[in-house]
Design a protein around this motif. Structure first.
Motif, PDB file in Angstrom:
ATOM      1  N   LYS A  30       0.819  -0.869   0.126  1.00 30.42           N
ATOM      2  CA  LYS A  30      -0.300  -0.297   0.073  1.00 30.42           C
ATOM      3  C   LYS A  30       0.511   0.836  -0.101  1.00 30.42           C
ATOM      4  CE  LYS A  30      -3.568  -2.239   2.456  1.00 30.42           C
ATOM      5  NZ  LYS A  30      -4.816  -1.468   3.755  1.00 30.42           N
ATOM      6  N   VAL A  31       0.495   2.201  -0.988  1.00 30.45           N
ATOM      7  CA  VAL A  31       1.583   3.548  -1.450  1.00 30.45           C
ATOM      8  C   VAL A  31       1.107   4.510  -1.212  1.00 30.45           C
ATOM      9  CG1 VAL A  31       1.440   2.727  -3.452  1.00 30.45           C
ATOM     10  CG2 VAL A  31       3.909   4.395  -1.984  1.00 30.45           C
ATOM     11  N   ARG A  32       1.463   5.595  -0.778  1.00 29.66           N
ATOM     12  CA  ARG A  32       0.216   6.830  -0.862  1.00 29.66           C
ATOM     13  C   ARG A  32       1.237   7.385  -2.097  1.00 29.66           C
ATOM     14  NH1 ARG A  32      -4.426   8.122   1.690  1.00 29.66           N
ATOM     15  NH2 ARG A  32      -3.894   7.183   3.560  1.00 29.66           N
ATOM     16  N   THR A  33       0.005   8.658  -2.732  1.00 32.21           N
ATOM     17  CA  THR A  33       0.920   9.343  -4.427  1.00 32.21           C
ATOM     18  C   THR A  33       1.228  10.713  -3.862  1.00 32.21           C
ATOM     19  OG1 THR A  33      -1.904  10.106  -4.400  1.00 32.21           O
ATOM     20  CG2 THR A  33      -1.214   7.631  -5.647  1.00 32.21           C
ATOM     21  N   LEU A  34       2.181  10.819  -4.752  1.00 34.17           N
ATOM     22  CA  LEU A  34       2.504  12.432  -4.392  1.00 34.17           C
ATOM     23  C   LEU A  34       3.037  13.337  -5.138  1.00 34.17           C
ATOM     24  CD1 LEU A  34       3.089  14.660  -2.053  1.00 34.17           C
ATOM     25  CD2 LEU A  34       5.142  14.192  -1.801  1.00 34.17           C
ATOM     26  N   ASN A  35       2.772  14.520  -5.707  1.00 34.65           N
ATOM     27  CA  ASN A  35       3.432  15.116  -6.575  1.00 34.65           C
ATOM     28  C   ASN A  35       4.399  16.407  -6.000  1.00 34.65           C
ATOM     29  OD1 ASN A  35       4.493  16.997  -8.650  1.00 34.65           O
ATOM     30  ND2 ASN A  35       2.233  16.514  -9.771  1.00 34.65           N
ATOM     31  N   LYS A  87      15.103   8.217  -3.721  1.00 37.93           N
ATOM     32  CA  LYS A  87      14.462   7.202  -2.596  1.00 37.93           C
ATOM     33  C   LYS A  87      13.561   6.671  -3.626  1.00 37.93           C
ATOM     34  CE  LYS A  87      15.795   9.767   0.978  1.00 37.93           C
ATOM     35  NZ  LYS A  87      17.058  10.784   0.572  1.00 37.93           N
ATOM     36  N   THR A  88      12.857   6.169  -5.337  1.00 42.72           N
ATOM     37  CA  THR A  88      12.660   5.713  -5.919  1.00 42.72           C
ATOM     38  C   THR A  88      12.212   4.181  -6.055  1.00 42.72           C
ATOM     39  OG1 THR A  88      13.314   6.021  -7.454  1.00 42.72           O
ATOM     40  CG2 THR A  88      11.536   8.011  -6.915  1.00 42.72           C
ATOM     41  N   ARG A  89      11.557   3.407  -6.142  1.00 43.32           N
ATOM     42  CA  ARG A  89      11.413   2.269  -7.382  1.00 43.32           C
ATOM     43  C   ARG A  89      10.806   1.550  -7.796  1.00 43.32           C
ATOM     44  NH1 ARG A  89      14.958   2.659  -4.126  1.00 43.32           N
ATOM     45  NH2 ARG A  89      16.311   1.519  -2.594  1.00 43.32           N
ATOM     46  N   ASN A  90      10.632   0.367  -8.927  1.00 43.12           N
ATOM     47  CA  ASN A  90      10.348   0.989 -10.098  1.00 43.12           C
ATOM     48  C   ASN A  90       9.507  -0.678  -9.168  1.00 43.12           C
ATOM     49  OD1 ASN A  90      10.522   2.530 -11.695  1.00 43.12           O
ATOM     50  ND2 ASN A  90      11.432   1.801 -12.782  1.00 43.12           N
ATOM     51  N   ILE A 102       7.322   3.679  -7.842  1.00 41.49           N
ATOM     52  CA  ILE A 102       7.072   4.855  -6.117  1.00 41.49           C
ATOM     53  C   ILE A 102       7.810   5.330  -5.706  1.00 41.49           C
ATOM     54  CG2 ILE A 102       5.182   2.979  -5.868  1.00 41.49           C
ATOM     55  CD1 ILE A 102       6.860   1.562  -4.197  1.00 41.49           C
ATOM     56  N   GLY A 103       7.606   6.032  -4.247  1.00 42.41           N
ATOM     57  CA  GLY A 103       8.522   6.536  -3.915  1.00 42.41           C
ATOM     58  C   GLY A 103       8.629   5.759  -2.449  1.00 42.41           C
TER      59      GLY A 103
END
Length: 117
Positions: A30-35, A87-90, A102-103
Motif C-alpha cells: 500500500k502506497v500513497r501518491t504525491l506530486n 528514494k524511488t523503486r519501480n 513509487i516513492g
C-alpha cells in the motif's frame, strides 16, 4: 485487528531478495501518491500482487522464454534512474504487468505489515 510492524530497510531487503528459483518475490503493498512539484496527491494505492522490477535468473537459459528476452549486443544509452538518490523503486503490478514508480517514503504497508521508519 493489530498489524505487525516492519522497518522500511527490512521491507526493501525483502523486495530485492531473489527466491531459490532466481525470481523476484511477489508481495502486497500500500502506497500513497504525491506530486512533489505541485504538492498534490495523497490517494492510497493498494497493490495486492506486485514485484520489484529487477533482473531475474532464468531456470533454463535455453528455453524459448529465456531466448526471447536475451540481451542484444546493441549499445543503447539508457538514463540512470538514480533510485537510491531519488528514494524511488519501480514495481511491476501483477497480473497486468504494468510498471509503476513509487516513492519508498510513501509506503504505508508491505505484506500486511505497517512500515515504520
Amino acid at each position: 485487528m493489530s498489524h505487525q510492524n516492519i522497518y522500511l530497510q527490512d521491507a526493501l531487503k525483502q523486495m530485492k531478495t531473489l527466491d531459490p528459483e532466481g525470481k523476484a518475490p511477489v508481495f502486497s503493498i500500500k502506497v500513497r501518491t504525491l506530486n512533489k512539484y505541485s504538492s498534490t496527491g495523497g490517494r492510497l494505492l493498494v497493490y495486492p500482487t506486485a514485484k520489484l522490477v529487477m533482473p531475474e535468473k532464468s531456470s533454463n537459459p535455453n528455453s524459448a522464454q529465456a531466448l526471447r528476452y536475451k540481451s542484444k549486443n546493441t549499445t543503447t544509452t539508457r538514463r540512470n534512474p538514480n533510485h537510491f538518490e531519488n528514494k524511488t523503486r519501480n514495481i511491476k503490478i501483477l497480473p497486468q504487468n504494468q510498471i509503476k514508480k513509487i516513492g519508498i517514503r510513501h509506503i504505508i504497508e508491505f505484506n500486511n505489515q505497517k512500515v515504520i521508519y
